[in-house]
Each structure stands twice: as C-alpha cells, then as structure tokens.
Motif scaffolding. Structure first.
Motif, PDB file in Angstrom:
ATOM      1  N   ASP A   1      -6.272   1.201  -7.615  1.00 19.39           N
ATOM      2  CA  ASP A   1      -7.208   1.845  -6.520  1.00 19.39           C
ATOM      3  C   ASP A   1      -7.901   1.217  -5.972  1.00 19.39           C
ATOM      4  O   ASP A   1      -9.230   1.642  -5.538  1.00 19.39           O
ATOM      5  CB  ASP A   1      -7.571   3.401  -7.187  1.00 19.39           C
ATOM      6  CG  ASP A   1      -8.599   3.074  -8.195  1.00 19.39           C
ATOM      7  OD1 ASP A   1      -8.744   1.763  -8.664  1.00 19.39           O
ATOM      8  OD2 ASP A   1      -9.353   4.001  -8.772  1.00 19.39           O
TER       9      ASP A   1
ATOM     10  N   ARG B   1       0.811  -1.268  -0.145  1.00 22.54           N
ATOM     11  CA  ARG B   1      -0.162  -0.102   0.075  1.00 22.54           C
ATOM     12  C   ARG B   1       0.817   1.428   0.054  1.00 22.54           C
ATOM     13  O   ARG B   1       1.756   1.234   0.572  1.00 22.54           O
ATOM     14  CB  ARG B   1      -0.995  -0.034   1.153  1.00 22.54           C
ATOM     15  CG  ARG B   1      -1.939  -1.031   1.187  1.00 22.54           C
ATOM     16  CD  ARG B   1      -3.017  -0.969   0.133  1.00 22.54           C
ATOM     17  NE  ARG B   1      -3.569   0.167   0.582  1.00 22.54           N
ATOM     18  CZ  ARG B   1      -4.634   0.626  -0.223  1.00 22.54           C
ATOM     19  NH1 ARG B   1      -4.983  -0.010  -1.537  1.00 22.54           N
ATOM     20  NH2 ARG B   1      -5.686   1.418   0.036  1.00 22.54           N
TER      21      ARG B   1
ATOM     22  N   ARG C   1       1.205   5.792  -1.159  1.00 21.05           N
ATOM     23  CA  ARG C   1       0.612   6.867  -1.427  1.00 21.05           C
ATOM     24  C   ARG C   1       1.429   7.747  -2.476  1.00 21.05           C
ATOM     25  O   ARG C   1       2.548   8.013  -2.287  1.00 21.05           O
ATOM     26  CB  ARG C   1       0.345   7.908  -0.120  1.00 21.05           C
ATOM     27  CG  ARG C   1      -0.481   9.028  -0.581  1.00 21.05           C
ATOM     28  CD  ARG C   1      -0.449  10.061   0.811  1.00 21.05           C
ATOM     29  NE  ARG C   1      -1.050   9.121   1.931  1.00 21.05           N
ATOM     30  CZ  ARG C   1      -2.136   8.828   2.224  1.00 21.05           C
ATOM     31  NH1 ARG C   1      -3.255   9.227   1.387  1.00 21.05           N
ATOM     32  NH2 ARG C   1      -2.643   8.246   3.396  1.00 21.05           N
TER      33      ARG C   1
ATOM     34  N   GLU D   1      -8.319  -1.477   0.301  1.00 18.27           N
ATOM     35  CA  GLU D   1      -7.456  -2.062   0.984  1.00 18.27           C
ATOM     36  C   GLU D   1      -7.748  -3.366   1.289  1.00 18.27           C
ATOM     37  O   GLU D   1      -6.780  -4.278   1.510  1.00 18.27           O
ATOM     38  CB  GLU D   1      -7.306  -1.068   2.351  1.00 18.27           C
ATOM     39  CG  GLU D   1      -6.168  -1.358   3.038  1.00 18.27           C
ATOM     40  CD  GLU D   1      -5.683  -0.560   4.183  1.00 18.27           C
ATOM     41  OE1 GLU D   1      -4.799  -0.970   4.997  1.00 18.27           O
ATOM     42  OE2 GLU D   1      -6.814   0.461   4.403  1.00 18.27           O
ATOM     43  N   ASN D   2      -8.915  -4.034   1.406  1.00 13.49           N
ATOM     44  CA  ASN D   2      -9.140  -5.424   1.532  1.00 13.49           C
ATOM     45  C   ASN D   2      -9.033  -6.138   0.560  1.00 13.49           C
ATOM     46  O   ASN D   2      -9.384  -7.441   0.727  1.00 13.49           O
ATOM     47  CB  ASN D   2     -10.385  -5.284   2.751  1.00 13.49           C
ATOM     48  CG  ASN D   2     -11.685  -5.013   1.794  1.00 13.49           C
ATOM     49  OD1 ASN D   2     -11.345  -4.340   0.635  1.00 13.49           O
ATOM     50  ND2 ASN D   2     -12.775  -4.987   2.333  1.00 13.49           N
ATOM     51  N   THR D   3      -8.722  -5.833  -0.710  1.00 12.45           N
ATOM     52  CA  THR D   3      -8.669  -6.719  -1.864  1.00 12.45           C
ATOM     53  C   THR D   3      -7.731  -7.752  -1.529  1.00 12.45           C
ATOM     54  O   THR D   3      -6.589  -7.583  -1.254  1.00 12.45           O
ATOM     55  CB  THR D   3      -8.354  -5.879  -3.002  1.00 12.45           C
ATOM     56  OG1 THR D   3      -9.463  -4.757  -2.980  1.00 12.45           O
ATOM     57  CG2 THR D   3      -8.408  -6.571  -4.268  1.00 12.45           C
TER      58      THR D   3
ATOM     59  N   GLU E   1      -4.354   6.252  -0.762  1.00  7.23           N
ATOM     60  CA  GLU E   1      -3.557   5.088  -0.676  1.00  7.23           C
ATOM     61  C   GLU E   1      -3.843   4.174  -1.939  1.00  7.23           C
ATOM     62  O   GLU E   1      -5.043   4.257  -2.482  1.00  7.23           O
ATOM     63  CB  GLU E   1      -3.573   4.479   0.292  1.00  7.23           C
ATOM     64  CG  GLU E   1      -2.691   5.017   1.544  1.00  7.23           C
ATOM     65  CD  GLU E   1      -2.589   4.077   2.737  1.00  7.23           C
ATOM     66  OE1 GLU E   1      -3.237   2.930   2.518  1.00  7.23           O
ATOM     67  OE2 GLU E   1      -1.658   4.160   3.536  1.00  7.23           O
ATOM     68  N   SER E   2      -2.981   3.661  -2.613  1.00 13.39           N
ATOM     69  CA  SER E   2      -3.195   2.831  -3.629  1.00 13.39           C
ATOM     70  C   SER E   2      -2.470   1.563  -3.751  1.00 13.39           C
ATOM     71  O   SER E   2      -1.315   1.361  -2.799  1.00 13.39           O
ATOM     72  CB  SER E   2      -2.585   3.565  -5.203  1.00 13.39           C
ATOM     73  OG  SER E   2      -3.325   4.512  -5.412  1.00 13.39           O
ATOM     74  N   TRP E   3      -2.635   0.382  -4.235  1.00 15.45           N
ATOM     75  CA  TRP E   3      -1.897  -0.653  -4.424  1.00 15.45           C
ATOM     76  C   TRP E   3      -0.634  -0.643  -5.285  1.00 15.45           C
ATOM     77  O   TRP E   3      -1.161  -0.045  -6.512  1.00 15.45           O
ATOM     78  CB  TRP E   3      -2.874  -1.842  -4.872  1.00 15.45           C
ATOM     79  CG  TRP E   3      -3.694  -2.356  -3.727  1.00 15.45           C
ATOM     80  CD1 TRP E   3      -4.942  -2.432  -3.588  1.00 15.45           C
ATOM     81  CD2 TRP E   3      -3.276  -3.102  -2.420  1.00 15.45           C
ATOM     82  NE1 TRP E   3      -5.479  -2.884  -2.481  1.00 15.45           N
ATOM     83  CE2 TRP E   3      -4.344  -3.445  -1.871  1.00 15.45           C
ATOM     84  CE3 TRP E   3      -2.057  -3.692  -2.038  1.00 15.45           C
ATOM     85  CZ2 TRP E   3      -4.517  -4.318  -0.563  1.00 15.45           C
ATOM     86  CZ3 TRP E   3      -2.107  -4.482  -0.837  1.00 15.45           C
ATOM     87  CH2 TRP E   3      -3.253  -4.803  -0.500  1.00 15.45           C
TER      88      TRP E   3
END
Length: 165
Positions: free
Chosen positions: A92, A52, A54, A95-97, A71-73
């Motif tokens: 994008d 994660r 930014r 977060e729980n992906t 925040e992005s992956w």
C-alpha cells in the motif's frame, strides 16, 4: 462445503497479460559470491513487474461491507529463465514509489527472518524461563543491544573471502 473456483482474473494472469516486456531488471543487494558488483561480490538481481491494482472480489466486498479499497501495488518477480512470474507481493505504498524501493522492501523479509532467528538462538531470546515482566524486559533489552552490536561489527568488517570448493 463449496468447491473452490479459479477466479476469472488471477494475480498471475494480470502479470502475464502485462507481458515479459513490462518486467524491468532490478538489483537489490550484493550477494555473497565473487563477481563484478561494487564490493567485488555478485549483485542479486531479477526482473520485476509492478502494477497498480484495486483489490476486488466477493470475499473482499463482503469483508469491507461494499467499501471500495484503495489502489495498491502488485509486485511480481519474473526471473529470466521462468515461463511466468514466480513470486508476488502487495503493497500500500504511495503511487510515486520507485520500483527499486518496492523491490528492496519486498526482499527485506529475508533479513528480518535472519535477524529474528539470530535473536532467538545464538543471542538467547528463546531461553527465557522467568516469570516476571522485569526479567523478560531485561532479557529482551540485552538481546537487542547484543544484536545491534553484532550487526554494527559485521557492517564494519571487511567482506569475507569466498569459500574454496
């Protein structure tokens, strides 16, 4: 013209800092070669690091007028035989992906390019020479239906035998 400077912290450096130990093995689809996978074909797999981050930097700050980005992956593929990561993706997604979902969606690009190439050439999308919206709409509709039919037939068919060498 300004000379390009290497950023203080590159994307590759972030992944290398996380370390090879952070990479997890993920299978994203069955390949076309015989193997021990589910339908008797080799599984396509590789090691992936997901972080994660930014996005930041002078260009981004100027483009967004100082607004902080969400925040992005950062997804990186780090193959077993490679000294460092070889491919990178930004996403994008929430977060729980799960990592498997990130990898599957990143690798989906090949299917999209293949389908587009098939629509253009064999199914005739590139051959339109009309001048009306109705003609264009008619061609796109028929090409899309033909592509859907071909895809459904391909999915219903038994896997092809491997070619002999």
């Amino acid at each position: 013209m300004a000379k390009y400077r290497e950023p203080a912290c590159s994307v590759k450096a972030l992944v290398v800092e996380a370390g090879r130990g952070a990479a997890r093995l993920v299978s994203w689809r069955d390949g076309s070669r015989p193997g021990k996978g589910r339908p008797g074909h080799k599984r396509m797999d590789s090691r992936f690091v997901a972080l994660r981050i930014r996005p930041a930097g002078r260009e981004i700050r100027e483009a967004t007028a100082g607004v902080e980005l969400a925040e992005s992956w950062l997804l990186a593929e780090w193959s077993a035989g490679e000294p460092g990561p070889v491919q990178f993706w930004l996403s994008d997604l929430p977060e729980n992906t799960p990592l498997t979902t990130l990898v599957r969606l990143a690798k989906l690009r090949w299917h999209i390019e293949h389908d587009y190439r098939e629509l253009k050439q064999p199914l005739g999308l590139v051959h339109f020479e009309g001048r009306s919206f109705n003609g264009w709409h008619h061609l796109v509709t028929l090409a899309s239906l033909t592509h859907a039919f071909c895809t459904l037939r391909r999915l219903a068919a038994a896997p092809k035998a491997a070619a002999s060498v």
